[in-house]
Write a protein that holds these residues in place. Structure first.
Motif, short mmCIF file in Angstrom:
data_model
loop_
_atom_site.label_atom_id
_atom_site.label_comp_id
_atom_site.label_asym_id
_atom_site.label_seq_id
_atom_site.Cartn_x
_atom_site.Cartn_y
_atom_site.Cartn_z
N GLU A 25 0.87 -1.18 0.00
CA GLU A 25 0.00 0.00 0.00
C GLU A 25 0.91 1.24 0.00
O GLU A 25 1.73 1.41 0.91
CB GLU A 25 -0.85 -0.05 1.27
N ALA A 26 0.76 2.08 -1.04
CA ALA A 26 1.67 3.23 -1.11
C ALA A 26 1.26 4.26 -0.07
O ALA A 26 0.11 4.67 -0.01
CB ALA A 26 1.61 3.85 -2.50
N THR A 27 2.20 4.65 0.74
CA THR A 27 1.89 5.74 1.66
C THR A 27 2.88 6.85 1.35
O THR A 27 4.01 6.59 0.94
CB THR A 27 2.08 5.32 3.14
N TYR A 28 2.43 8.05 1.53
CA TYR A 28 3.28 9.17 1.17
C TYR A 28 4.48 9.29 2.10
O TYR A 28 4.34 9.28 3.32
CB TYR A 28 2.46 10.48 1.18
N GLU A 29 5.64 9.36 1.50
CA GLU A 29 6.85 9.62 2.29
C GLU A 29 7.47 10.88 1.74
O GLU A 29 7.78 10.94 0.54
CB GLU A 29 7.86 8.48 2.10
N ALA A 30 7.61 11.87 2.58
CA ALA A 30 8.14 13.15 2.09
C ALA A 30 9.58 12.98 1.64
O ALA A 30 10.37 12.25 2.25
CB ALA A 30 8.05 14.18 3.19
N VAL A 31 9.92 13.64 0.55
CA VAL A 31 11.30 13.64 0.06
C VAL A 31 12.09 14.76 0.74
O VAL A 31 13.29 14.67 0.96
CB VAL A 31 11.31 13.82 -1.49
N PHE A 32 11.35 15.82 1.08
CA PHE A 32 12.01 16.97 1.72
C PHE A 32 11.38 17.23 3.08
O PHE A 32 10.19 16.97 3.27
CB PHE A 32 11.86 18.24 0.87
N SER A 33 12.16 17.78 3.97
CA SER A 33 11.54 18.28 5.20
C SER A 33 11.39 19.79 5.01
O SER A 33 12.32 20.45 4.56
CB SER A 33 12.39 17.96 6.42
N VAL A 34 10.19 20.28 5.28
CA VAL A 34 9.95 21.72 5.15
C VAL A 34 9.62 22.22 6.55
O VAL A 34 8.63 21.81 7.14
CB VAL A 34 8.75 21.99 4.21
N THR A 35 10.48 23.06 7.08
CA THR A 35 10.21 23.54 8.43
C THR A 35 10.06 25.06 8.44
O THR A 35 10.79 25.76 7.73
CB THR A 35 11.33 23.15 9.42
N GLU A 36 9.09 25.50 9.21
CA GLU A 36 8.88 26.95 9.33
C GLU A 36 9.85 27.45 10.39
O GLU A 36 9.92 26.89 11.48
CB GLU A 36 7.43 27.25 9.71
N ASP A 37 10.58 28.48 10.04
CA ASP A 37 11.60 28.98 10.94
C ASP A 37 11.13 30.30 11.55
O ASP A 37 11.22 31.35 10.92
CB ASP A 37 12.90 29.18 10.14
N GLU A 38 10.61 30.20 12.78
CA GLU A 38 10.03 31.40 13.37
C GLU A 38 11.06 32.44 13.77
O GLU A 38 10.73 33.60 14.01
CB GLU A 38 9.16 31.01 14.58
N LEU A 39 12.29 32.01 13.84
CA LEU A 39 13.32 32.97 14.24
C LEU A 39 13.72 33.89 13.08
O LEU A 39 14.31 34.94 13.28
CB LEU A 39 14.55 32.23 14.76
N LYS A 40 13.39 33.45 11.86
CA LYS A 40 13.78 34.26 10.70
C LYS A 40 12.60 35.07 10.17
O LYS A 40 11.46 34.64 10.25
CB LYS A 40 14.27 33.35 9.58
N THR A 41 12.90 36.22 9.61
CA THR A 41 11.86 37.03 8.96
C THR A 41 12.28 37.22 7.50
O THR A 41 13.45 37.03 7.17
CB THR A 41 11.75 38.42 9.61
N PRO A 42 11.31 37.59 6.66
CA PRO A 42 11.65 37.78 5.25
C PRO A 42 12.71 38.86 5.03
O PRO A 42 13.35 38.90 3.99
CB PRO A 42 10.32 38.19 4.60
N VAL A 68 20.06 11.72 1.45
CA VAL A 68 21.25 12.47 0.99
C VAL A 68 21.27 12.69 -0.52
O VAL A 68 21.91 13.61 -1.00
CB VAL A 68 22.57 11.80 1.39
N THR A 69 20.58 11.84 -1.28
CA THR A 69 20.64 12.03 -2.73
C THR A 69 19.56 13.00 -3.24
O THR A 69 19.52 13.32 -4.41
CB THR A 69 20.47 10.69 -3.47
N ALA A 70 18.68 13.47 -2.37
CA ALA A 70 17.60 14.36 -2.83
C ALA A 70 18.11 15.78 -3.00
O ALA A 70 18.62 16.38 -2.06
CB ALA A 70 16.45 14.32 -1.83
N LYS A 71 17.96 16.31 -4.19
CA LYS A 71 18.41 17.67 -4.48
C LYS A 71 17.24 18.61 -4.26
O LYS A 71 16.18 18.43 -4.85
CB LYS A 71 18.76 17.77 -5.96
N VAL A 72 17.43 19.62 -3.42
CA VAL A 72 16.32 20.55 -3.19
C VAL A 72 16.18 21.44 -4.43
O VAL A 72 17.13 22.12 -4.81
CB VAL A 72 16.59 21.41 -1.93
N PRO A 73 15.00 21.43 -5.08
CA PRO A 73 14.91 22.15 -6.35
C PRO A 73 14.69 23.65 -6.23
O PRO A 73 14.72 24.34 -7.23
CB PRO A 73 13.70 21.48 -7.03
N ILE A 74 14.42 24.14 -5.01
CA ILE A 74 14.22 25.58 -4.88
C ILE A 74 15.21 26.13 -3.87
O ILE A 74 15.67 25.41 -2.99
CB ILE A 74 12.77 25.94 -4.48
N PRO A 75 15.54 27.42 -3.98
CA PRO A 75 16.51 27.98 -3.02
C PRO A 75 15.91 28.00 -1.62
O PRO A 75 14.70 28.19 -1.47
CB PRO A 75 16.73 29.41 -3.51
#
Ligand code: FAD
Length: 692
Positions: free
Chosen positions: A232-249, A351-358
Motif C-alpha cells: 500500500e503506497a503511503t506518502y513519504e516526504a522527500v524533503f523536510s519543510v520547516t517553518e523557521d520562526e526565528l527568521k523574517t523575510p 542524501v541524494t535528494a536535491k532541493v529544487p528551490i533555493p
C-alpha cells in the motif's frame, strides 16, 4: 550541372552536420542547478561528489537509480515521480540522477541486483538534451570501451538491468530517437531491458497518458525481475519543510525570489548564463498590434555592460514571475495565505535528494518565483492528494479522477485547469493537510521561456529585441482564458513602463519590482542561448525565409542586418521573406520597418505575404511558397539558404513538404528525390529551422 552541385552539398552534408552537432554540446550553455550554493546546505553535497554511480549507490544504500536527460524539466519530473513510486509502492531504494553528473565507463560493473532507469527526452532534430550529449556519444560511439576492458562484442553490460522511457514529439521527423537509439545501444551491449521501451508523445498531447499506460506493466515486469513486493503506497516526504520562526523575510539569508545566492546578496556578476541570469533593463517596449484579446509585444532589452553577447539568430531566455492572482489562488487552496511570508527551510531527507528551490525562502516567494504553479496538471499528482483531502466527499472525487482517465480528461485536462483551479472545482474547502514537500516534489521548477532574438547584433550589439505574442487563449473545452505565464508578465512590464501605475493585464497582477525591489526601473532576468540558426557568412548569398506570425522574429534581425550591410555598400544577395498573418491591417507586424529596409536594399528584398482571413479561402505561407516555385528553385540553384521559423506542429511540416515538391517538380525528379534533397539541405545546414 545543378544537380551535381546539390549532390556535392549532400556529400559535405554529413561531415558539416556532424561537426555542427558535436560542437553544440560545448557551444551551448548546459543548464545547471542555479541554486547550487543553497544545495550545498543540504545533504546532497555533503555526501561527496563522486562521478562513479556504482560507488554512489553503494555509499547511499540504493538499488535503483533513475537517470534523466531533460531540457525543459519534464523528463526530470517523470524521473522524480518514478523514484517516488518505486520507493513508496515497491520498497525500492531509489535515487534520481542528472545523467551528466556521472561517468559511463563503469556501467559494466553495475550490480545485477540493482536497476538503472533512463528517462530521456529527444530534443530538436532528434538530438539528445544538452545534459545527455556525452552519455549519448559514449554509448553510440564506434568503439565503446568499458573499465573492465570489455568491448561491444563481449556483451559488457550483461549485468545491467534497465528500464527506459522517452519523451518525444511526433511532429518532428526523428520521433523519440534518443530513447530508441539508447535502447538499441544498451541491448547491443548486452544489457537486459525490463518492460518495454516507453514512448510519450507531446505532439499528440498524450505524453502523460502514454507515461501512465507504460509504467504499470513496467512495474509488474520489474517486480518479477527483482522479486519486489507491492505494498500500500503511503506518502513519504522527500524533503523536510520547516517553518523557521526565528527568521523574517527581511533577513539577508532568505531568498525572496532571487535566482541565485549572489543575486540575493546583491553581488551578482558575470559570466551570466542559464544558471546565473542577468537582471537586464528593458529600455523600450511597445505593442505591435492589439486586437480584442490578442497583443503582440516588441521589447528592447539592454545587455550593455553585462559582458553578455549575442549573434543574429540566437535566443534569449526570460525568467518569469507568476501572476499575483494565481499565487493568491494557490495559497488559498492550500490554506497557507495567512502565513505566506513565513520563512521556510527545505532540506532533502535522503542524501541524494536535491532541493529544487533555493532555501530558506517564504511560501510566497517559492510559489511566485520558483514553482510552475500554472501548468497543466497530471492525473498522478491529483491522485496523490486523495490522502490529504479535506473531507470524504472530496476524497472520493479525487480517487475517481485518479482512476478514471476519461473522467479526468473531461473534468480537468479538457478544462485546462492548473492545480489550484482543479482543486477549486472539487471543493471550496482548503487542502490544509497537504504537506508542502509534496507540492515541491510534484510541481516543476518555474522554467525560463525562450524567444528568438528579433534584432541584428551587427546593428545593435548591446540591445536585444524580442517579439512575443501574449498568450491569452480560450482552448477548446476550457471554461476560462488560459494565460501564458511569461508573456502576460512581459505585458505587465510593458504597461508599467508606458505609465500604467498598476498594471493588470487580463485581470492579473504582478510583483513588478521583483524580490527586494531589485527589478525596479523595469528589469527582467535573462540569459542568452546561442543557436545554430545563422545567416550565411557571405551576405551576397541569397536567402529564403518563411516566418508567419511571430515566426518572423529572427527574420526581422536577418533583414535588419542585410539592410545595414547594403547601406554600407556591401553586395547583398536576394532576401526573400514569406510572411503570413490574419489581415494586412490587423497583425502585419513590422511592415513600416520593412518599407524602410526595402528602400535601403532595393529589389534585393522581396516580401511575399499571405493573409489568412482576407479572401474567401484561407491562404498560408506554404501556398505562397508553392506559387513562387520558379523563383524559389532559381534561388536554390544560386545556393540560397532556406529558413523556417514559428509553428512546429503544422506550418514547418507543410513548408518542408512543399519545398520537396518544388525541388522535384522544377528539376523533373520523382517526389521522393525532392524530399531527400530537403533532408540533405538540412544536414548540410542550408535548410535551418527555428520552431517551437
Ligand atoms: P505558458 O504559460 O508557457 O503557456 C503556454 C501554453 O501552454 C498556453 O498557451 C496553453 O496553450 C498551454 N497551457 C498553459 N497552461 C495550461 C494549463 N493549465 N492547461 C492547459 N494548457 C495550458 N514565442 C514568441 O512569441 N516569439 C518568439 O520569438 C518565440 N521564440 C521561441 C524560440 C524557441 C527556441 C522556443 C522554444 C520558443 C519560442 N517561443 C516564442 C515560445 C515561447 O518560448 C513561449 O512558449 C510562449 O511565449 C508562451 O510562454 P508563456 O509563458 O506566456 O506561456
Amino acid at each position: 550541372a545543378q544537380l551535381d552541385t546539390l549532390d556535392l552539398v549532400v556529400l559535405v552534408a554529413l561531415l558539416v552536420g556532424s561537426v555542427a552537432y558535436f560542437t553544440k554540446g560545448s557551444y551551448w550553455a548546459v543548464p545547471k542547478d542555479p541554486y547550487a550554493s543553497s544545495a550545498a546546505a543540504n545533504g546532497a553535497a555533503k555526501s561527496g561528489k563522486t562521478r562513479d554511480i556504482v560507488e554512489k549507490m553503494e555509499q547511499t544504500n540504493k538499488n535503483c537509480v533513475i537517470f534523466y536527460g531533460s531540457q525543459t524539466g519534464t523528463a526530470e519530473d517523470y524521473a522524480s515521480r518514478l523514484a517516488k513510486e518505486g520507493s513508496q509502492r515497491f520498497g525500492l531504494k531509489t535515487m534520481v540522477a542528472d545523467i551528466e553528473d556521472y561517468d559511463y565507463e563503469n556501467l559494466d560493473k553495475f550490480p545485477e541486483d540493482k536497476v538503472a532507469f533512463f528517462v530521456l527526452a529527444t530534443y530538436g532534430e532528434g538530438e539528445p538534451t544538452d545534459n545527455a550529449v556525452d552519455f549519448y556519444q559514449f554509448l553510440t560511439g564506434e568503439d565503446v570501451a568499458f573499465e573492465s576492458g570489455a568491448t561491444g562484442e563481449d556483451s559488457p553490460l550483461s549485468s545491467l538491468k534497465y528500464v527506459t522511457f522517452g519523451l518525444g514529439n511526433n511532429t518532428y521527423e526523428h520521433y523519440n530517437s534518443m530513447v530508441r537509439q539508447v535502447d538499441a545501444a544498451l541491448t547491443k551491449l548486452g544489457a537486459q531491458r525490463i518492460g518495454t521501451a516507453g514512448e510519450g508523445d507531446d505532439g499528440a498531447g498524450t505524453m502523460e497518458e502514454d507515461f501512465l499506460a507504460w509504467k504499470e506493466p513496467m512495474w509488474a515486469a520489474l517486480s518479477d525481475a527483482m522479486s519486489l513486493q507491492e505494498r500500500e503506497a503511503t506518502y513519504e516526504a522527500v524533503f523536510s519543510v520547516t517553518e523557521d520562526e526565528l527568521k523574517t523575510p527581511e533577513d539577508e539569508s532568505v531568498y525572496l525570489g532571487e535566482p541565485t545566492s549572489a543575486h540575493r546578496e546583491g553581488a551578482a556578476k558575470g559570466p551570466y548564463s542559464a544558471h546565473n541570469p542577468y537582471i537586464a533593463p528593458i529600455v523600450e517596449s511597445s505593442e505591435l498590434f492589439t486586437v480584442k484579446d490578442r497583443n503582440c509585444l516588441h521589447m528592447e532589452i539592454s545587455i550593455a555592460g553585462s559582458n553578455l553577447s549575442y549573434q543574429t539568430g540566437d535566443h534569449i531566455a526570460i525568467w518569469p514571475t507568476n501572476a499575483g492572482a494565481e499565487v493568491d489562488r494557490f495559497l488559498e487552496v492550500f490554506g497557507i495565505q495567512d502565513k505566506r511570508h513565513s520563512v521556510i527551510s527545505v532540506k532533502g531527507i535522503d542524501v541524494t535528494a536535491k532541493v529544487p528551490i533555493p532555501t530558506p525562502t517564504t511560501y510566497d516567494a517559492a510559489i511566485r518565483y520558483y514553482m510552475e504553479v500554472c501548468a497543466p496538471v497530471s492525473r498522478q499528482f491529483v491522485s496523490t492528494l486523495a490522502a490529504f483531502a479535506p473531507d470524504e466527499e472530496s476524497k472520493a472525487e479525487i480517487v475517481r479522477l485518479g482512476n478514471d482517465k476519461d473522467y479526468f480528461h473531461e473534468k480537468i485536462t479538457n478544462k485546462c485547469f492548473n492545480i489550484a483551479q482543479a482543486l477549486q472545482t472539487i471543493t471550496s474547502k482548503p487542502f490544509t493537510a497537504v504537506p508542502f514537500s509534496l507540492l515541491i516534489e510534484s510541481i516543476n521548477k518555474l522554467q525560463p521561456r525562450y524567444y528568438s532574438i528579433s534584432s541584428s547584433s551587427l546593428v545593435q550589439k548591446d540591445k536585444i529585441s524580442i517579439t512575443a505574442v501574449v498568450e491569452s487563449v480560450r482552448l477548446p473545452g476550457a471554461s476560462h482564458m488560459v494565460k501564458g505565464v511569461t508573456t502576460n508578465y512581459l505585458l505587465a512590464l510593458k504597461q508599467k513602463q508606458n505609465g500604467d501605475p498598476q498594471p493588470d493585464p487580463h485581470g492579473l497582477t504582478y510583483s513588478i519590482t521583483g524580490p527586494r525591489n531589485k527589478y525596479d526601473g523595469i528589469h527582467v532576468p535573462v540569459h542568452v542561448r546561442h543557436s545554430n540558426f545563422k545567416l550565411p557568412s557571405d551576405p551576397s548569398k541569397p536567402i529564403i525565409m518563411v516566418g508567419p506570425g511571430t515566426g518572423v522574429a529572427p527574420f526581422r534581425g536577418f533583414i535588419q542586418e542585410r539592410a545595414a550591410l547594403a547601406a554600407k555598400g556591401e553586395k547583398v544577395g536576394t532576401t526573400l521573406l514569406f510572411f503570413g498573418c490574419r489581415k494586412s491591417d490587423e497583425d502585419f507586424i513590422y511592415q513600416d520597418e520593412f518599407k524602410t529596409w526595402q528602400a535601403q536594399m532595393g529589389d534585393s528584398l522581396k516580401i511575399v505575404t499571405a493573409f489568412s482571413r482576407e479572401g474567401s479561402e484561407k491562404v498560408y505561407v506554404q501556398h505562397r511558397l508553392k506559387e513562387q516555385a520558379t523563383l524559389v528553385s532559381e534561388l536554390l540553384k544560386q545556393k540560397a539558404n532556406f529558413y523556417v521559423c514559428g509553428d512546429a506542429a503544422n506550418m514547418a511540416r507543410e513548408v518542408n513538404l512543399v519545398l520537396g515538391h518544388i525541388i522535384a517538380e522544377q528539376r523533373g525528379m520523382p517526389a521522393e528525390k525532392g524530399e531527400e534533397m530537403v533532408k540533405h539541405m538540412r544536414s548540410s545546414g542550408s535548410y535551418q529551422e527555428d520552431v517551437w
